[in-house]
Write a protein that holds these residues in place. Structure first.
Motif: not given
Length: 329
Positions: A308-318, A162-166, A221-226
């Protein structure tokens, strides 16, 4: 890749071989000294630059390249879309493969490197170098096959995806093409059976509903985090299988940098000198300047669990829920 894409890539590799031989006849005839290679591999924004820059200050005589694959001349033709250095998973690569040829070429004793790479990517080129240090973030799905061929010591570095993608998205934006090839390649049956035999169906399901090529922020975000998480797990598995690989977690590197840098240097047979330690200490001090995405000079103790700088908390939780469902987190 389908059979037609594989055929196109094979033909492109053949053309590359001919161009390489014509442009660099000495390198083309050179079998390489892979025992001199020292590799630092990991997804971009995982700490590869920090790790390599510090070890590049070793008292050991070195040749040191930063990400030579993408600008290498003749340019690698491993993919026809997005990132031409991206490569599907393969269990082996022979000596004639362009990727193997490039890595081995980097150990050529004397060469006009300006004809191959931009000057800024050749960080050190000591006379009578003992080792050739190479930091690379591309072609990671070839890691298994590449290391089986080269059999050289390598450091892997991984970081919370998550931090990498952020970090990537805050630096390059949603339009970045980083990992778009890999997000397609890792749903291949041979890759999933090799590394994720029990999770393949769930992983495919998430990629089917989260197309990283769309303009939807959540899907990107989901694609890159995965994808980063899957690459991390692949590197972790390989580090347990290959005795010439040492895996470093970025979070632990931030917590105990002196200890882990010493272990990493010893693993690569590099000497830590006074200049190395001085440079390492300088990288851990926050500068009184605006945040710079590519700078390695940070307050490293505060990098853990930073906002996180770009990803929101809700996006990170998802994203965390998706990783948990795929048993990747």
């Amino acid at each position: 890749m389908n059979v037609f894409e594989k055929l196109r890539c094979k033909l492109a590799e053949g053309r590359w071989q001919k161009k390489f031989k014509k442009m660099h006849p000495k390198l083309s005839a050179y079998s390489g000294e892979p025992q001199k290679l020292r590799l630092i591999l990991g997804p971009g924004r995982s700490g590869t630059t920090w790790l390599s820059r510090v070890l590049g200050k070793s008292a050991t005589s070195l040749r040191f390249f930063i990400e030579p694959l993408h600008p290498f001349k003749v340019k690698l033709p491993l993919s026809r879309k997005f990132d031409r250095t991206a490569i599907p998973y393969q269990s082996s690569l022979d000596d004639s493969h362009p990727l193997v040829r490039v890595y081995k070429s980097l150990t050529f004793p004397e060469y006009n490197w300006d004809s191959l790479l931009p000057k800024e990517l050749t960080v050190r080129n000591d006379i009578d170098f003992s080792f050739c240090l190479v930091k690379e973030v591309h072609s990671l799905l070839a890691t298994e096959a590449l290391l089986k061929n080269l059999k050289c010591p390598a450091l892997f570095i991984t970081r919370n995806p998550i931090y990498v993608v952020d970090s990537v998205l805050s630096y390059q934006g949603l339009d970045t093409r980083l990992w778009q090839n890999e997000s397609n390649y890792i749903t291949d049956t041979s890759f999933l059976m090799r590394y994720f035999p029990d999770q393949g169906d769930e992983i495919r399901k998430y990629y089917a509903s989260n197309d990283g090529t769309s303009n939807n922020k959540k899907q990107i975000i989901l694609s890159k985090v995965l994808t980063v998480s899957i690459l991390n797990k692949m590197l972790y598995i390989l580090s347990n299988e290959l005795d010439f690989v040492y895996l470093i977690e970025y979070e632990k590197l931030c917590s105990t940098p002196n200890e882990i840098f010493a272990k990493a240097a010893a693993f690569l047979s590099l000497e830590i000198g006074a200049e190395t330690l001085k440079f390492l200490n300088s990288t851990q001090t926050k500068k009184n300047e605006e945040y710079k995405a590519c700078s390695i000079f940070r307050d490293t103790s505060n990098q853990l669990n930073r906002p996180l700088r770009f990803i929101t908390d809700s996006e990170a939780e998802e994203a965390r829920k998706a990783l948990a469902k795929c048993k990747l987190f």
